[in-house]
Write a protein that holds these residues in place. Structure first.
Motif, PDB file in Angstrom:
ATOM      1  N   ASP A 152      13.881   8.857  -1.404  1.00 34.82           N
ATOM      2  CA  ASP A 152      12.820   7.602  -1.461  1.00 34.82           C
ATOM      3  C   ASP A 152      12.358   7.600   0.148  1.00 34.82           C
ATOM      4  OD1 ASP A 152      13.564   6.924  -3.753  1.00 34.82           O
ATOM      5  OD2 ASP A 152      15.208   5.596  -3.387  1.00 34.82           O
ATOM      6  N   LYS A 153      11.088   7.224   0.130  1.00 36.72           N
ATOM      7  CA  LYS A 153      10.395   7.117   1.441  1.00 36.72           C
ATOM      8  C   LYS A 153       9.794   5.743   1.408  1.00 36.72           C
ATOM      9  CE  LYS A 153       8.490  10.945   3.239  1.00 36.72           C
ATOM     10  NZ  LYS A 153       7.448  11.817   3.189  1.00 36.72           N
ATOM     11  N   PHE A 154       9.873   4.832   2.288  1.00 38.04           N
ATOM     12  CA  PHE A 154       9.304   3.585   2.367  1.00 38.04           C
ATOM     13  C   PHE A 154       9.397   2.829   3.592  1.00 38.04           C
ATOM     14  CE2 PHE A 154      13.669   2.804   0.784  1.00 38.04           C
ATOM     15  CZ  PHE A 154      14.160   1.823   1.667  1.00 38.04           C
ATOM     16  N   THR A 155       8.558   2.063   3.784  1.00 38.17           N
ATOM     17  CA  THR A 155       8.729   1.335   5.214  1.00 38.17           C
ATOM     18  C   THR A 155       8.702  -0.469   4.918  1.00 38.17           C
ATOM     19  OG1 THR A 155       7.005   2.899   6.193  1.00 38.17           O
ATOM     20  CG2 THR A 155       7.157   0.669   7.033  1.00 38.17           C
ATOM     21  N   ILE A 156       9.589  -1.002   5.907  1.00 42.35           N
ATOM     22  CA  ILE A 156       9.846  -2.329   5.637  1.00 42.35           C
ATOM     23  C   ILE A 156       9.167  -2.642   6.894  1.00 42.35           C
ATOM     24  CG2 ILE A 156      11.411  -4.394   5.510  1.00 42.35           C
ATOM     25  CD1 ILE A 156      11.081  -2.658   3.240  1.00 42.35           C
ATOM     26  N   ASP A 157       8.017  -3.574   7.130  1.00 46.88           N
ATOM     27  CA  ASP A 157       7.228  -3.951   8.113  1.00 46.88           C
ATOM     28  C   ASP A 157       7.218  -5.531   7.917  1.00 46.88           C
ATOM     29  OD1 ASP A 157       5.993  -4.619  10.314  1.00 46.88           O
ATOM     30  OD2 ASP A 157       4.194  -3.265   9.730  1.00 46.88           O
ATOM     31  N   LYS A 158       7.718  -6.588   8.584  1.00 45.89           N
ATOM     32  CA  LYS A 158       7.467  -7.941   8.431  1.00 45.89           C
ATOM     33  C   LYS A 158       6.681  -8.420   9.677  1.00 45.89           C
ATOM     34  CE  LYS A 158      11.935  -9.051   8.206  1.00 45.89           C
ATOM     35  NZ  LYS A 158      12.403  -7.378   8.302  1.00 45.89           N
ATOM     36  N   ALA A 159       6.201  -7.977  10.419  1.00 49.91           N
ATOM     37  CA  ALA A 159       5.745  -8.099  11.576  1.00 49.91           C
ATOM     38  C   ALA A 159       4.318  -7.536  11.721  1.00 49.91           C
ATOM     39  CB  ALA A 159       6.499  -7.620  13.095  1.00 49.91           C
TER      40      ALA A 159
ATOM     41  N   SER B  91       0.963  -1.201   0.005  1.00 45.50           N
ATOM     42  CA  SER B  91      -0.024   0.078  -0.008  1.00 45.50           C
ATOM     43  C   SER B  91       0.741   1.196   0.060  1.00 45.50           C
ATOM     44  CB  SER B  91      -0.903  -0.102   1.214  1.00 45.50           C
ATOM     45  OG  SER B  91      -0.131   0.166   2.232  1.00 45.50           O
ATOM     46  N   SER B  92       0.146   2.309  -0.138  1.00 49.72           N
ATOM     47  CA  SER B  92       0.927   3.736  -0.269  1.00 49.72           C
ATOM     48  C   SER B  92       0.266   4.484   0.532  1.00 49.72           C
ATOM     49  CB  SER B  92       1.377   4.275  -1.681  1.00 49.72           C
ATOM     50  OG  SER B  92       2.259   2.980  -2.271  1.00 49.72           O
ATOM     51  N   ARG B  93       0.787   5.469   1.394  1.00 49.90           N
ATOM     52  CA  ARG B  93       0.137   6.757   2.094  1.00 49.90           C
ATOM     53  C   ARG B  93       0.974   7.615   2.516  1.00 49.90           C
ATOM     54  NH1 ARG B  93      -2.511   3.746   5.284  1.00 49.90           N
ATOM     55  NH2 ARG B  93      -4.471   3.789   4.181  1.00 49.90           N
ATOM     56  N   ASP B  94       0.705   8.985   2.469  1.00 51.44           N
ATOM     57  CA  ASP B  94       1.377  10.055   2.995  1.00 51.44           C
ATOM     58  C   ASP B  94       2.947   9.977   2.599  1.00 51.44           C
ATOM     59  OD1 ASP B  94      -0.882  10.998   4.411  1.00 51.44           O
ATOM     60  OD2 ASP B  94      -0.120   9.551   6.165  1.00 51.44           O
ATOM     61  N   GLY B  95       3.124   9.759   1.043  1.00 53.87           N
ATOM     62  CA  GLY B  95       4.338   9.613   0.586  1.00 53.87           C
ATOM     63  C   GLY B  95       5.094   8.470   0.878  1.00 53.87           C
ATOM     64  N   TYR B  96       4.693   7.421   1.675  1.00 53.29           N
ATOM     65  CA  TYR B  96       5.192   6.232   1.934  1.00 53.29           C
ATOM     66  C   TYR B  96       4.796   4.828   1.236  1.00 53.29           C
ATOM     67  CZ  TYR B  96       8.357   7.924   5.618  1.00 53.29           C
ATOM     68  OH  TYR B  96       9.502   8.558   6.467  1.00 53.29           O
TER      69      TYR B  96
ATOM     70  N   TYR C 253      17.702  -3.589   3.127  1.00 53.83           N
ATOM     71  CA  TYR C 253      16.880  -3.405   4.237  1.00 53.83           C
ATOM     72  C   TYR C 253      15.913  -4.442   4.748  1.00 53.83           C
ATOM     73  CZ  TYR C 253      17.976   1.429   2.200  1.00 53.83           C
ATOM     74  OH  TYR C 253      18.723   2.617   1.715  1.00 53.83           O
ATOM     75  N   ASP C 254      16.579  -4.969   5.700  1.00 59.52           N
ATOM     76  CA  ASP C 254      15.791  -6.047   6.214  1.00 59.52           C
ATOM     77  C   ASP C 254      15.461  -5.942   7.869  1.00 59.52           C
ATOM     78  OD1 ASP C 254      18.260  -6.182   7.478  1.00 59.52           O
ATOM     79  OD2 ASP C 254      18.907  -7.855   6.887  1.00 59.52           O
ATOM     80  N   VAL C 255      15.401  -4.435   8.173  1.00 57.19           N
ATOM     81  CA  VAL C 255      15.013  -4.446   9.663  1.00 57.19           C
ATOM     82  C   VAL C 255      13.682  -3.590   9.289  1.00 57.19           C
ATOM     83  CG1 VAL C 255      15.560  -3.105  11.818  1.00 57.19           C
ATOM     84  CG2 VAL C 255      17.440  -4.361  10.455  1.00 57.19           C
ATOM     85  N   ASP C 256      12.654  -3.963  10.288  1.00 51.59           N
ATOM     86  CA  ASP C 256      11.180  -3.118  10.106  1.00 51.59           C
ATOM     87  C   ASP C 256      11.633  -1.665  10.697  1.00 51.59           C
ATOM     88  OD1 ASP C 256      10.339  -5.542   9.598  1.00 51.59           O
ATOM     89  OD2 ASP C 256       9.201  -5.542  11.238  1.00 51.59           O
ATOM     90  N   ALA C 257      11.426  -0.776   9.748  1.00 49.77           N
ATOM     91  CA  ALA C 257      11.310   0.797   9.995  1.00 49.77           C
ATOM     92  C   ALA C 257      10.876   1.359   9.045  1.00 49.77           C
ATOM     93  CB  ALA C 257      13.034   0.862  10.108  1.00 49.77           C
ATOM     94  N   ASN C 258      10.573   2.526   9.215  1.00 49.33           N
ATOM     95  CA  ASN C 258      10.215   3.538   8.158  1.00 49.33           C
ATOM     96  C   ASN C 258      11.484   4.449   7.547  1.00 49.33           C
ATOM     97  OD1 ASN C 258       7.222   3.649   8.468  1.00 49.33           O
ATOM     98  ND2 ASN C 258       7.747   3.932  10.595  1.00 49.33           N
ATOM     99  N   TYR C 259      11.924   4.288   6.413  1.00 46.18           N
ATOM    100  CA  TYR C 259      13.062   4.741   6.049  1.00 46.18           C
ATOM    101  C   TYR C 259      13.015   5.840   4.882  1.00 46.18           C
ATOM    102  CZ  TYR C 259      15.037   0.115   7.274  1.00 46.18           C
ATOM    103  OH  TYR C 259      15.618  -0.963   7.752  1.00 46.18           O
ATOM    104  N   THR C 260      13.825   6.761   5.104  1.00 45.29           N
ATOM    105  CA  THR C 260      14.002   7.736   4.028  1.00 45.29           C
ATOM    106  C   THR C 260      15.568   7.434   3.396  1.00 45.29           C
ATOM    107  OG1 THR C 260      14.944   9.386   5.519  1.00 45.29           O
ATOM    108  CG2 THR C 260      12.356   9.402   5.152  1.00 45.29           C
ATOM    109  N   PHE C 261      15.729   7.729   2.198  1.00 43.39           N
ATOM    110  CA  PHE C 261      17.037   7.435   1.709  1.00 43.39           C
ATOM    111  C   PHE C 261      17.321   8.520   0.470  1.00 43.39           C
ATOM    112  CE2 PHE C 261      19.395   5.734  -2.129  1.00 43.39           C
ATOM    113  CZ  PHE C 261      20.662   5.556  -1.436  1.00 43.39           C
ATOM    114  N   THR C 262      18.441   9.007   0.588  1.00 39.04           N
ATOM    115  CA  THR C 262      18.774  10.027  -0.415  1.00 39.04           C
ATOM    116  C   THR C 262      20.408   9.728  -0.446  1.00 39.04           C
ATOM    117  OG1 THR C 262      18.740  12.062  -1.556  1.00 39.04           O
ATOM    118  CG2 THR C 262      19.134  11.920   0.660  1.00 39.04           C
ATOM    119  N   ILE C 263      21.016  10.168  -1.810  1.00 35.32           N
ATOM    120  CA  ILE C 263      22.436   9.936  -1.927  1.00 35.32           C
ATOM    121  C   ILE C 263      22.872  10.952  -2.818  1.00 35.32           C
ATOM    122  CG2 ILE C 263      22.102   8.504  -4.004  1.00 35.32           C
ATOM    123  CD1 ILE C 263      24.596   6.880  -3.029  1.00 35.32           C
TER     124      ILE C 263
END
Length: 672
Positions: free
Chosen positions: A159-166, A63-68, A133-143
């Motif tokens: 980049d704004k995304f969330t990894i959530d396996k739980a 899903s996507s919401r609020d830019g994530y 990115y294998d740890v559950d978190a809300n990430y932002t990434f730039t380079i």
């Protein structure tokens, strides 16, 4: 001197004056002579801007919401920088990782990782690194990246995304105040006279709860006027969040609409909490909710009858009766349950239990054979009268019919001229339509096939005593076969039996009876190679064992094999293969050693046997004449009346040609 084109350069300088004096080269700041030629360090001209590309292996967010974008599993980012003079320590990556409540998440130091030269793989001017990115978190990434010549790559969008396996956790439910909270039979109950408000809560550490799906489900065996509501969705916008977006709360009412006589509830609450990464956790509350305003009522049910006919329910086993009384103020002494058996009063023991304050279950059992009727009257303490209940006739019959077999026995062979039998059935409640004995036989046809045939129509049913005793009679069985008899009967209560009692030998409880009718004894055939041998009759030699095959519906108890009238020895000169199968014909192969036919001469082979039914059989009498001639000696032709190279001054010359064969028989003579 100006260097304009991109590339790596070195400058070489040497000098000699007109007097022939050569320059002594030295580096700047160093007075020590270096030689006659000066060579500069490498000079790099680089005007191209580096190029940064980033892509991911997992590009399908849940899903996507609020830019994530929300993902339910790990992502691997591939970072590619194209630069002629790449230096890892010039890479500047910015990675943030937080949980749903805003607290930082413990993840690897991706920035430091990308500054390590060992993290990059080189392919020409292209350098590639991967981070997972294998740890559950809300990430932002730039380079960003600039080379040593200060050429900066085009800015990279964040980049704004969330990894959530739980999945969500700590699901819980609470209710508005009830009229009464109590425990019945180890089940917690809450009773309401008006609508109940339900509050559901769940927590999710990373992605946050996206939506709820709740149900309030009817409990088992509740009144049909109760209404349940299933799979109701509470959208994201209807949820209250606290502690950042970590805790989610929603409310609903039971029932959803106004309370009336047809909108009650008796059951449990369950709900699913689904986070933004699609993970779902279900919570089922053991707390029973009762919202009730129904007047007293009673429903009587019975275990399913075996069958029903003419308004009577028939049971082969004990009848289990259930009385469900729906009454908020139930007292056991107010209900009267009476019974009669075969017209006389019968003491009925009713055991009562409370399903909840609305529904009270009474159970009883009718176990003795007989005809019953049940009556129920009830008046509660408020003076409400239940409509009196009167059952139809209930018949309990647990006795199965008895089957008896006469004139035949199991595992027996018969070769009498007349072979018949009877089946007797005794039962006071017999269903004549069920009396259909099954007699099948395995028959050996002349073609060599074994065929199963149905012989059930050989019999007829005779009435000995109407409604109680019947006979199935077969006068005579004419075909040789292995027979199997089975018989299953039932009464009107569907008490069924397939066990037969055999009068002849006293066997009890036989599910099937197998016997053989064997008036004709054995049948003999030859295998393929032996048949070819017999068809030729005259052969130069026997190339394979001689095999005679025997088929009999009974086992062979004695056997012998003769060659030219002499009995040969089993195991050393011949062997017997084959035997029996369960409820099948017996097949034997008599395999005779070919060495017995090595000498020249006439041969005749005969197999003789005796079977269980005492039938004697000889293979030659049974149309399997096994005779042949072995002939090693070639024919001799004698010619007279002509001489080699002879000349005859005659109009004709008589010539005698005499063929002779001492070993066998002449087949052809050709004169040219």
């Amino acid at each position: 001197m100006t260097l304009k084109e991109d590339g790596d350069y070195k400058v070489k300088v040497s000098y000699q004056d007109r007097s022939g004096n050569e320059m002594k080269a030295q580096t700047a700041g160093d007075k020590q002579a270096m030689g006659k030629t000066w060579i500069s360090p490498t000079l790099v001209v680089d005007t191209k801007k580096p190029v940064i590309k980033v892509w991911y292996d997992n590009t399908a967010p849940v899903s996507s919401r609020d830019g994530y974008d929300y993902y339910d599993r790990e992502r691997m980012a591939t970072i590619q920088i194209t630069d002629k003079n790449f230096r890892a320590n010039e890479v500047e990556a910015s990675v943030t990782s937080v949980l749903a409540d805003g607290a930082p998440s413990s993840v690897p130091d991706y920035r430091a990782q990308l500054k390590q030269p060992g993290s990059w793989k080189k392919n020409g001017d292209t350098y590639t690194a991967k981070i997972t990115y294998d740890v559950d978190a809300n990430y932002t990434f730039t380079i960003s990246y600039a080379d040593l010549a200060k050429n900066a790559a085009k800015p990279y969008a964040e980049d704004k995304f969330t990894i959530d396996k739980a999945a969500p956790a700590n699901l819980r439910v609470s209710y508005s105040d009830s009229v009464l909270e109590t425990v019945l039979e180890n089940v917690s109950f809450g009773f309401y006279q008006a609508r109940a408000t339900v509050t559901i809560t769940a927590e999710d550490d990373t992605a946050g709860v996206d939506y709820f799906i709740y149900s309030y489900r009817n409990a088992e065996n509740v009144s049909g006027v109760n209404r349940e509501s299933l799979e109701q969705r509470v959208e994201h916008a209807q949820i209250s969040y606290s502690n950042g977006k970590r805790m989610a709360t929603a409310q609903f009412t039971i029932p959803q609409s106004e309370l009336d006589a047809n909108n009650q509830f008796n059951g449990i609450v369950e709900f699913d909490a689904v986070d933004s990464s699609g993970h779902k956790t279900r919570f089922t509350d053991a707390h029973r909710i009762v919202v009730d305003s129904i007047a007293p009522n009673a429903e009587v049910t019975y275990s399913a009858p075996t069958t029903s006919a003419n308004g009577i329910d028939y049971y082969a086993d004990a009848v289990e009766g259930q009385i469900a009384v729906t009454e908020a103020n139930f007292h056991e002494e107010d209900i009267q349950v009476t019974a009669t058996r075969d017209g006389a009063p019968y003491i009925l023991n009713v055991s009562w239990s409370d399903a909840n304050t609305d529904v009270h279950n009474g159970s009883f059992q009718l176990s003795e054979d007989g005809d019953y009727q049940i009556s129920i009257t009830y008046k509660d303490k408020s003076g409400n009268d239940m409509t009196p209940y009167e059952s139809s006739q209930i018949t309990v019959d647990s006795t199965a019919p008895v089957i008896s077999i006469g004139e035949i026995a199991d595992k027996t062979a018969y070769n009498k001229e007349v072979i018949g039998f009877t089946i007797d059935v005794d039962d006071v409640n017999f269903d004549l339509s069920s009396f259909q004995p099954k007699l099948t036989g395995i028959v050996y046809e002349k073609s060599g096939r074994f065929v199963q045939k149905d012989f059930s129509d050989l019999g007829r049913i005779e009435t000995v005593e109407f409604g109680k005793r019947y006979e199935y009679v077969i006068d005579n069985i004419t075909e040789d076969a292995i027979y199997t008899l089975a018989c299953e009967v039932k009464d009107l209560s569907l008490n069924a039996t397939s066990e037969m009692n055999v009068k002849e030998n006293g066997n009890q409880g036989m599910e099937t009876i197998t016997f053989s009718v064997n008036r004709n004894g054995s049948t003999f055939t030859l295998d393929k190679s032996t048949q070819e041998l017999i068809d030729k009759y005259y052969v130069q030699q026997v190339d394979a064992a001689v095999v005679l095959q025997e088929v009999n519906c009974d086992p062979v108890t004695q056997h012998s094999v003769t060659v030219n009238g002499d009995i040969i020895k089993e195991d050393s000169q011949y062997r017997v293969q084959g035997g029996e199968g369960e409820n099948a014909w017996y097949q034997y192969d008599y395999v005779i050693d070919r060495e017995l036919f090595a000498d020249e001469g006439d041969y005749n082979v005969v197999v003789s046997t005796i079977d269980k039914a005492e039938n004697m059989a000889y293979s030659d009498i049974k149309n399997v004449e096994t005779s042949f001639v072995v002939d090693h000696t070639p024919p001799v032709v004698t010619v007279s009346g002509l001489a080699p190279n002879g000349r005859y001054q005659e109009e004709s010359q008589n010539v005698n040609v005499i063929p002779k064969d001492d070993g066998g028989k002449l087949e052809s003579l050709e004169i040219t």
